[in-house]
Design an enzyme around this catalytic site. Structure first.
Site: not given
Ligand SMILES: *Cc1c(COP(=O)(O)O)cnc(C)c1O
Length: 432
Positions: A144, A239, A267
């Site tokens: 994701y 990511d 985060k």
């Molecule tokens: C949570 C997450 C996102 C998205 O971040 P948001 O602040 O919810 O837009 C993207 N990549 C990873 C790996 C994530 O865990």
């Protein structure tokens, strides 16, 4: 357990908010029951609107690594608020933040702040496309990367939980430039690269996956990605929205020893406020406006209150690396406890864990990619989730999410998590 207030709030919410929640992962659709509305949180505990308390094992999906309402973080936020929550001009804290990130994550020489992980990954892909002049990119099934159009293809997390493989509203034109490869499959990766030679700008990957449950890279996988990128002149994007500042000061890349070209954050970097960032070498980052031609902007980017919260958390992690050992010890105590219970009962399961992340999968298979994650018995998971909730332990309401340990969880709370787990698993399997 009395959850009257939560039920009433949810009924009101459904009238005016789609599905009653502002992010699908908060709904209890895949586990059954109604979502619990929290009223406040302190340390390791969440407190709901009916006065029930829960040991928190999601910690706002990662950001609250020091636990809730940490005093130093609170103080930093209050200080910033008193000087006006936003200027729309540059400010001192943004410079401190950028310096701190480049110190903690050596592959990042320059960084741009944004407001969410989604913005970070969208911007990183735009940068990769603009820098290389190529349109296509490779992502892995079940990873994701936020809800940007081009990432909503086999996207794990909430999309996996709700069974939305491709969201309506994402055009075929957009998704045709997203190439999919199974996680941990270097052979398939090489095939896809060769079939699209000269058209690919980047590979984006969760170096440790949190969004199909916690899934680890097999030995050699990340090194293999680095090699493929070098060989075919692609950018490697890690990511680290989830793993950044969580798995070590320098994130998964430091822990696992592989250097990406670009890194995305979110985060933890906001300390509970809405923040994201992306960064890399000066050579690449200087292509972003106003230094270069690739446009990316944000009215509230680098917001002083958000920077204050993030700085307080990152400084704490930077100054006290022993936190990471303590987090890992807590996580292992929990996972070993759960494993011992299930072994003794003779039940099949699989636990993946690294640092302060873990998932208990209700399957007899080793979970290494999206295919194997999908072998889980989600009905069993639902019963487990509801049982734990009743015992006062708040898990992620989906089989396809990682759990996140905070440094606020004490040894006695670990014991009570394991005792609750034993009670719940016994009840569950007696009924089946
Ligand atoms: C949570 C997450 C996102 C998205 O971040 P948001 O602040 O919810 O837009 C993207 N990549 C990873 C790996 C994530 O865990």
């Amino acid at each position: 357990m009395n959850i009257e207030q939560s039920k009433s709030l949810f009924a009101q919410a459904k009238e005016v908010i789609p599905g009653g929640v502002n992010s699908p992962v908060r709904a209890f659709k895949s586990v059954g029951g109604d979502p619990i509305f929290m009223s406040y949180a302190k340390g390791a505990h969440l407190y709901d609107e009916d006065g029930n308390s829960y040991i928190d094992l999601i910690n706002s999906w990662g950001p609250m690594i020091l636990g809730h309402a940490h005093e130093e973080v609170e103080r930093a936020i209050f200080d910033a608020v008193k000087s006006s929550p936003s200027f729309g001009t540059p400010g001192r804290r943004e410079v401190e933040m950028a310096h701190l990130i480049t110190e903690m994550v050596p592959s990042v020489e320059m960084v741009r702040m944004v407001n969410s992980g989604t913005e970070a990954t969208m911007s990183a892909i735009r940068l990769a496309r603009g820098f290389t002049g190529k349109d296509k990119f490779i992502k892995f099934e079940g990873c994701y990367h936020g809800h940007g159009d081009s990432f909503l293809v086999s996207a794990g997390s909430g999309a996996a939980t709700l069974g939305i493989p491709d969201s309506p509203g994402v055009t075929r034109g957009t998704s045709k430039d997203t190439l999919l490869v199974p996680y941990n499959d270097l052979e398939q990766l090489e095939k896809v690269i060769n079939a699209n030679e000269g058209q690919i700008c980047a590979i984006i990957v969760e170096p440790v996956v949190g969004n199909m449950g916690c899934v680890l890279p097999e030995p050699g996988f990340l090194e293999g990605l680095r090699k493929s990128c070098d060989k075919h002149h692609l950018l490697l994007i890690f990511d680290e929205v989830m793993t950044g500042f969580r798995l070590s000061r320098g994130g998964a890349q430091e822990l696992l020893g592989v250097k990406p070209d670009l890194t995305t954050f979110g985060k933890i970097i906001g300390g509970g406020m809405p923040v994201g960032a992306y960064g890399g070498s000066k050579e690449i980052m200087n292509h972003i406006a106003p230094a270069g031609p690739i446009y990316q902007a944000g009215t509230l980017s680098g917001n002083p209150v958000a920077m204050a919260a993030g700085l307080a958390v990152l400084n704490k992690l930077n100054d006290d690396p022993a936190i990471y050992h303590a987090l890992e010890r807590t996580t292992q105590a929990i996972t070993k406890g759960i494993a011992a219970i299930l072994d003794q009962m003779g039940k099949k399961y699989h636990i993946n864990s690294i640092g302060s992340m873990y998932s208990l999968f209700f399957t007899d298979q080793k979970v290494i990619d999206f295919e194997t994650a999908k072998t889980c018995d989600t009905t069993l998971f639902g019963a487990y989730f509801r049982g734990m909730l009743n015992c006062g332990v708040y898990l992620a309401p989906s089989q396809f999410e990682s759990l996140f340990i905070s440094s606020a969880i004490s040894a006695s709370q670990v014991v009570s998590i394991i005792e609750s787990t034993e009670e719940v698993l016994h009840d569950m399997y007696l009924q089946n």
